[in-house]
Structures are given as structure tokens and as C-alpha cells.
Design a protein around this motif. Structure first.
Motif, PDB file in Angstrom:
ATOM      1  N   ASP A   1       0.827  -1.215   0.000  1.00  0.00           N
ATOM      2  CA  ASP A   1       0.000   0.000   0.000  1.00  0.00           C
ATOM      3  C   ASP A   1       0.860   1.264   0.000  1.00  0.00           C
ATOM      4  O   ASP A   1       0.883   2.040   0.959  1.00  0.00           O
ATOM      5  CB  ASP A   1      -1.010   0.005   1.163  1.00  0.00           C
ATOM      6  CG  ASP A   1      -2.255  -0.820   0.835  1.00  0.00           C
ATOM      7  OD1 ASP A   1      -2.330  -1.375  -0.286  1.00  0.00           O
ATOM      8  OD2 ASP A   1      -3.149  -0.918   1.691  1.00  0.00           O
TER       9      ASP A   1
ATOM     10  N   ASN B   1      -3.374  -4.184  -0.904  1.00  0.00           N
ATOM     11  CA  ASN B   1      -4.687  -4.268  -1.568  1.00  0.00           C
ATOM     12  C   ASN B   1      -4.986  -3.026  -2.404  1.00  0.00           C
ATOM     13  O   ASN B   1      -5.632  -3.122  -3.444  1.00  0.00           O
ATOM     14  CB  ASN B   1      -5.805  -4.558  -0.553  1.00  0.00           C
ATOM     15  CG  ASN B   1      -5.856  -3.590   0.596  1.00  0.00           C
ATOM     16  OD1 ASN B   1      -4.821  -3.293   1.193  1.00  0.00           O
ATOM     17  ND2 ASN B   1      -7.022  -3.075   0.919  1.00  0.00           N
TER      18      ASN B   1
ATOM     19  N   HIS C   1       1.257  -8.538   3.070  1.00  0.00           N
ATOM     20  CA  HIS C   1       0.530  -7.303   3.397  1.00  0.00           C
ATOM     21  C   HIS C   1      -0.510  -7.583   4.483  1.00  0.00           C
ATOM     22  O   HIS C   1      -0.707  -6.793   5.406  1.00  0.00           O
ATOM     23  CB  HIS C   1      -0.131  -6.720   2.145  1.00  0.00           C
ATOM     24  CG  HIS C   1      -0.841  -5.432   2.400  1.00  0.00           C
ATOM     25  ND1 HIS C   1      -0.178  -4.298   2.813  1.00  0.00           N
ATOM     26  CD2 HIS C   1      -2.158  -5.093   2.345  1.00  0.00           C
ATOM     27  CE1 HIS C   1      -1.049  -3.318   2.983  1.00  0.00           C
ATOM     28  NE2 HIS C   1      -2.257  -3.781   2.719  1.00  0.00           N
TER      29      HIS C   1
ATOM     30  N   HIS D   1      -1.137  -3.476   6.715  1.00  0.00           N
ATOM     31  CA  HIS D   1      -2.556  -3.420   6.351  1.00  0.00           C
ATOM     32  C   HIS D   1      -3.521  -2.915   7.424  1.00  0.00           C
ATOM     33  O   HIS D   1      -4.439  -2.176   7.115  1.00  0.00           O
ATOM     34  CB  HIS D   1      -3.017  -4.804   5.847  1.00  0.00           C
ATOM     35  CG  HIS D   1      -4.449  -4.845   5.395  1.00  0.00           C
ATOM     36  ND1 HIS D   1      -4.911  -4.039   4.366  1.00  0.00           N
ATOM     37  CD2 HIS D   1      -5.514  -5.575   5.820  1.00  0.00           C
ATOM     38  CE1 HIS D   1      -6.202  -4.293   4.192  1.00  0.00           C
ATOM     39  NE2 HIS D   1      -6.595  -5.203   5.054  1.00  0.00           N
TER      40      HIS D   1
HETATM   41 MN   LIG Z   1      -3.920  -2.409   2.978  1.00  0.00          MN
END
Ligand SMILES: [Mn+2]
Length: 286
Positions: free
Chosen positions: A38, A65, A127, A162
């Protein structure tokens, strides 16, 4: 040789926050740096974020993500009638306009996991879970059963990002689990703790004798400078980003918040125009 590894994650586009962390890291004798995903959006950073990671010798970059969502968006995986997709599309268009698209796309296709051995300790990086980089399965308040399920058996230390919270905890088998928190978008729901939005990261030290320790850090940075940068670069949803910098609050899935902004500022039409090719390839609803 003793290894001192910087663990960084979830910059989410904040150039000023990552700069502050990198400045601090240059004063430490780190032997390595691992980035857990990210990197881009909703803040203004683009390829300059990669340059900052390179400047501290980052050897691992994973796909978060949001990074995956950029790739999926460009492949036409979005719904123009979904206000969250419009938000993401306007930000993705902004990111591509910053140039060096190959570098940006490299992050969106980066590995989901990494396995490393450091001075005899087996370390797994992801992640979120090793098979899924989104969702809340390893939330800071998740039960130990979730960690038992996610952490591979052949792993002594599991490190993930995350959830934007710093933590050290253990599986039932006593494997260590570390999360360095978020550099660009920390948030705490418990209000008295929520005012501390400094950039979070961690330092992992492992000696030849497999003595290990983790130090959680928080670095203050100039929020006004980050705001000014976002304004200079004409970042979409500038007010939303300013609010996030100030309060930690995000509106990614808040349709009631996004719909009027998307209409008032014309983001829906912009995204429709910009990604017309992707839209034309979408199958019509039958
Ligand atoms: Mn994330």
C-alpha cells in the motif's frame, strides 16, 4: 552479523511522512528495509515514494490491496455507478498522470509474500494474510485462532501491515507476529489515543545468536507541508485528504459522503471519460 531491519508499511501516498521516516533511518545503521505494501493513494506521492524507499536500501516491496486495486481498475474491474469506484478511479487517473507509469505498475504487480531467513530465523512477510491482501482477518482485535490459521507453520516470525496498528503478539504455537503500523495513514478508533497520527514503523534486530527484538517507532512530520504538496499537485479529493491527515478518518466506503462530492466536482464524469476504453470492454448487464 547482527541485522537491523526497518519494517515499513502503508505509506498511502504520503510523501512527507515517508520522507521523515527515511531521514530518521539514515541516522540508524540499518542493514535492510522491507516494505509491506500500500504505497500509493489517497495521498499525492507517486514514483518519488519509490525513490525514497530506494534511498534507504529497501530490498523487499510487497503488493498491498490498494496496489492490487489500481491494477484491477486499469483492467476494467470497476462499477462506474459505485461511488467508491469513482473515488478510486479519479485517484488512479491522478497517479498515472504523475508519470513513470512503469515504476508505478511494477508496484501493482509486486509479490504478495516473501520468505526470508535471517541469522537462522525464518521470516514470512505479507501485506495481510499470505493468501489475501485485503479484509480484516488479522485485525488488531482478532482472536488467536485467526493468527494460528494465517501464519505458516514453517515460520518463526510473521510480519504484516494493512491494519494500520503497531503490534507484537503470538500464535498458540508461540510464533511471533509483528506489525509496524502505518506510515501515512494511522488511525485509532479509541478517541483519546486517536490524536497521535505520527508516522509509524518498526526496527527488527536479530543477532547471530538468534536474539531478536523489535522497537516500535513514531515519527512526527509536517502535516502542513504534506497538505501544501497535495494542493500543488492538484490531488483529487483534496478536502478528504486534508481531513485524513488531521483526524485519521477515511471515507473510502462512505457512499453518503462520496456521492455529493463526486457530482459536485464532476469526478464521476471525469472517470467515465478517462476510462471509457475500459468501460466499453465491460460486459453489459443482461
Ligand atoms: Mn492495505
Amino acid at each position: 552479523m547482527q541485522r537491523k531491519i526497518a519494517l515499513l508499511s502503508d505509506v498511502h501516498g504520503s510523501v512527507t511522512a515517508l520522507q521523515a521516516v527515511c531521514e530518521e533511518l539514515k541516522k540508524e545503521e540499518i542493514t535492510d528495509c522491507w516494505y509491506l505494501g500500500d504505497l500509493f493513494l489517497p495521498g499525492p506521492g507517486a514514483a518519488d515514494l519509490l525513490e525514497l524507499l530506494e534511498s534507504v536500501g529497501t530490498s523487499v516491496i510487497l503488493q498491498g490491496n490498494w496496489d492490487s486495486s489500481i491494477r484491477e481498475f486499469l483492467a476494467g474491474g470497476f462499477d462506474i455507478d459505485d461511488p467508491t469506484d469513482v473515488y478510486f478511479g479519479a485517484l488512479t487517473a491522478y497517479l498515472l498522470d504523475q508519470g513513470e507509469q512503469e515504476k508505478i505498475q511494477a508496484v501493482t504487480t509486486a509479490p504478495l509474500t516473501a520468505k526470508l531467513e535471517v541469522n537462522g530465523l525464518k521470516i514470512c512477510l505479507a501485506h495481510h494474510t499470505p493468501t489475501c491482501n485485503y479484509g480484516r482477518f488479522l485485525d488488531q482485535s482478532a482472536t488467536v485462532e485467526n493468527f494460528d490459521e494465517a501464519v505458516p507453520a514453517a515460520c518463526d516470525i510473521y510480519i504484516y501491515g494493512h491494519i494500520h496498528h503497531q503490534l507484537l503478539r503470538y500464535t498458540s504455537a508461540d510464533q511471533a507476529v509483528i506489525n509496524p503500523g502505518s506510515i501515512g495513514a494511522p488511525f485509532v478508533r479509541h478517541a483519546p489515543l486517536g490524536k497521535d497520527l505520527r508516522a509509524q514503523y518498526a526496527l527488527l534486530t536479530i543477532t547471530d545468536e538468534q536474539q531478536w527484538s523489535v522497537e516500535f517507532r513514531k515519527t512526527a512530520y509536517d502535516i502542513e507541508a504534506e497538505k501544501a504538496l497535495a494542493v500543488r499537485r492538484d490531488l483529487p479529493y483534496i478536502e478528504t485528504y486534508e481531513e485524513q491527515l488531521r483526524t485519521g478518518k477515511i471515507h473510502t466506503h462512505d457512499a453518503d459522503y462520496l456521492v455529493p462530492i463526486n457530482e459536485r466536482l464532476g469526478y464521476r464524469e471525469q472517470v467515465k471519460k478517462r476510462f471509457a476504453e475500459q468501460l466499453s470492454r465491460q460486459k453489459p448487464l443482461t
